[in-house]
Design a protein around this motif. Structure first.
Motif, short mmCIF file in Angstrom:
data_model
loop_
_atom_site.label_atom_id
_atom_site.label_comp_id
_atom_site.label_asym_id
_atom_site.label_seq_id
_atom_site.Cartn_x
_atom_site.Cartn_y
_atom_site.Cartn_z
N GLY A 92 48.29 36.46 40.27
CA GLY A 92 48.98 35.28 39.78
C GLY A 92 48.85 35.03 38.30
N CYS A 93 48.12 35.90 37.59
CA CYS A 93 47.96 35.67 36.14
C CYS A 93 49.19 36.11 35.36
CB CYS A 93 46.70 36.35 35.62
SG CYS A 93 46.84 38.15 35.43
N GLY A 94 50.11 36.84 36.00
CA GLY A 94 51.37 37.20 35.34
C GLY A 94 51.45 38.63 34.86
N LYS A 95 50.59 39.52 35.35
CA LYS A 95 50.58 40.91 34.87
C LYS A 95 51.92 41.59 35.10
CE LYS A 95 47.18 42.29 37.48
NZ LYS A 95 46.99 41.04 38.26
N THR A 96 52.40 41.56 36.33
CA THR A 96 53.66 42.24 36.65
C THR A 96 54.84 41.54 35.98
OG1 THR A 96 52.77 43.03 38.76
CG2 THR A 96 55.16 43.02 38.51
N THR A 97 54.79 40.22 35.91
CA THR A 97 55.86 39.47 35.23
C THR A 97 55.94 39.87 33.76
OG1 THR A 97 55.60 37.59 36.73
CG2 THR A 97 56.71 37.18 34.63
N LEU A 98 54.79 40.00 33.11
CA LEU A 98 54.76 40.42 31.71
C LEU A 98 55.39 41.80 31.54
CD1 LEU A 98 53.89 40.10 28.76
CD2 LEU A 98 51.65 41.01 29.40
N ILE A 99 55.03 42.73 32.41
CA ILE A 99 55.60 44.07 32.34
C ILE A 99 57.11 44.03 32.50
CG2 ILE A 99 55.74 46.29 33.54
CD1 ILE A 99 52.76 45.95 34.21
N LYS A 100 57.59 43.25 33.45
CA LYS A 100 59.03 43.16 33.69
C LYS A 100 59.75 42.51 32.51
CE LYS A 100 58.84 43.29 38.73
NZ LYS A 100 59.12 42.58 40.01
N CYS A 101 59.11 41.56 31.85
CA CYS A 101 59.70 40.97 30.64
C CYS A 101 59.79 42.01 29.53
CB CYS A 101 58.88 39.78 30.18
SG CYS A 101 59.02 38.29 31.20
N ILE A 102 58.72 42.78 29.35
CA ILE A 102 58.70 43.81 28.30
C ILE A 102 59.82 44.83 28.54
CG2 ILE A 102 57.40 45.79 27.43
CD1 ILE A 102 54.85 44.09 27.82
N LEU A 103 60.04 45.20 29.79
CA LEU A 103 61.04 46.20 30.12
C LEU A 103 62.47 45.64 30.13
CD1 LEU A 103 59.14 47.98 33.01
CD2 LEU A 103 59.52 48.89 30.71
N GLY A 104 62.59 44.32 30.07
CA GLY A 104 63.92 43.71 30.12
C GLY A 104 64.46 43.58 31.53
N TYR A 117 41.06 47.25 26.73
CA TYR A 117 41.40 46.47 27.91
C TYR A 117 42.27 45.29 27.47
CZ TYR A 117 37.65 48.98 30.29
OH TYR A 117 36.87 49.97 30.83
N ILE A 118 43.19 44.90 28.36
CA ILE A 118 43.99 43.70 28.14
C ILE A 118 43.57 42.68 29.18
CG2 ILE A 118 46.32 42.75 27.99
CD1 ILE A 118 47.33 45.63 27.53
N ASP A 119 43.05 41.55 28.72
CA ASP A 119 42.47 40.54 29.61
C ASP A 119 43.55 39.55 30.03
OD1 ASP A 119 40.98 38.68 30.93
OD2 ASP A 119 39.53 38.33 29.33
N GLY A 120 44.11 39.78 31.21
CA GLY A 120 45.17 38.91 31.71
C GLY A 120 44.70 37.53 32.11
N ASN A 121 43.40 37.38 32.30
CA ASN A 121 42.87 36.06 32.68
C ASN A 121 42.73 35.12 31.48
OD1 ASN A 121 42.57 36.66 35.44
ND2 ASN A 121 40.61 37.67 35.08
N ASN A 122 42.81 35.68 30.28
CA ASN A 122 42.61 34.88 29.07
C ASN A 122 43.73 35.13 28.06
OD1 ASN A 122 39.84 33.54 29.42
ND2 ASN A 122 39.40 35.69 29.93
N GLY A 123 44.96 34.92 28.54
CA GLY A 123 46.12 34.99 27.65
C GLY A 123 46.49 36.37 27.19
N PHE A 124 46.08 37.39 27.94
CA PHE A 124 46.40 38.78 27.62
C PHE A 124 45.89 39.19 26.24
CE2 PHE A 124 49.34 37.45 30.90
CZ PHE A 124 49.26 38.50 31.81
N LYS A 125 44.65 38.86 26.01
CA LYS A 125 43.99 39.25 24.78
C LYS A 125 43.45 40.68 24.91
CE LYS A 125 44.49 35.07 23.11
NZ LYS A 125 45.53 34.80 22.09
N ILE A 126 43.50 41.42 23.81
CA ILE A 126 42.99 42.79 23.80
C ILE A 126 41.52 42.78 23.43
CG2 ILE A 126 43.11 45.04 22.67
CD1 ILE A 126 46.07 44.67 22.38
#
Length: 221
Positions: free
Chosen positions: A39-51, A204-213
């Motif tokens: 639910g943190c939005g990992k897959t949603t972020l990927i789909k946004c990046i891909l259009g 690492y990309i931390d999806g729990n904290n705003g997708f910080k690297i």
């Protein structure tokens, strides 16, 4: 060179804020592991990046490190290849037919036999997708993803449903694919260091904290 730049990205789904003011910058030629709870939005972020899905506000830039140019959504799959574990392949097609189809669609320039031999799936080639086990379907889907002249490879839970022997092969393939002209992003809940190696991920990309690297030494769990 920056391959992906996400700026002030926001995405709501059914009135719920899934992505909030996300800023993310990925360098080409690096390997990333994207972590975060459900639910943190990992897959949603990927789909946004891909259009694949629209976002509400913000900006996403994608670039080719080889051609040194910006990539539009219309041409993104010339450079990006993505694996989603919940994707379905046509049940009535044989594995060999799926392989030929994706090789043609992606204009794959490599040797298909090299990949089939590496993953040791030639015994599956004449079987229809519909009768394969979950692990056999997943590795077939993964192989169709790899039949691409990709610069950026995004794998969403690539180890799900695979036995340990196949996980080791996937990890070895990823290690062999790592070079300065290729960027690899793996979304995985698994502790996969035993498959990909202790030093595979650069960041690492931390999806729990705003997708910080964060660096390997400060890797998230």
């Amino acid at each position: 060179m920056k391959i992906i730049e996400v700026k002030e990205l926001n995405k709501n789904i059914k009135g719920k804020r899934i992505l909030k003011n996300i800023n993310l910058s990925l360098e080409g030629g690096c390997t990333y592991k994207l972590l975060g709870g459900n639910g943190c939005g990992k897959t949603t972020l990927i789909k946004c990046i891909l259009g694949i899905v629209d976002y509400d506000s913000g900006n996403i830039l994608k670039s080719s490190g080889v051609k040194k140019c910006e990539i539009s959504n219309k041409e993104v799959f010339k450079y990006f290849s993505v694996y989603f574990s919940d994707t379905s392949l046509p049940k009535n097609l044989k594995v060999c037919e799926c392989i030929r189809l994706f090789k043609a669609i992606n204009e794959y320039e490599g040797n298909t036999d090299d990949i089939l031999n590496f993953f040791q799936i030639k015994s599956l080639l004449n079987k229809k997708i519909g009768i394969l086990s979950t692990g056999e379907k997943n590795i077939t889907l993964l192989i169709t993803t790899l039949l691409s002249n990709w610069e950026v490879l995004i794998l969403d839970e690539p180890f799900i449903g695979l036995d340990d022997a196949m996980k080791v092969r996937v990890g070895e393939f990823l290690r062999k694919s790592k070079n300065k002209n290729r960027t690899i992003i793996v979304v995985s809940h698994e502790e996969d260091d035993e498959f990909v190696g202790d030093n595979f991920y650069d960041y690492y990309i931390d999806g729990n904290n705003g997708f910080k690297i964060v660096s390997r030494s400060n890797g998230v769990k």
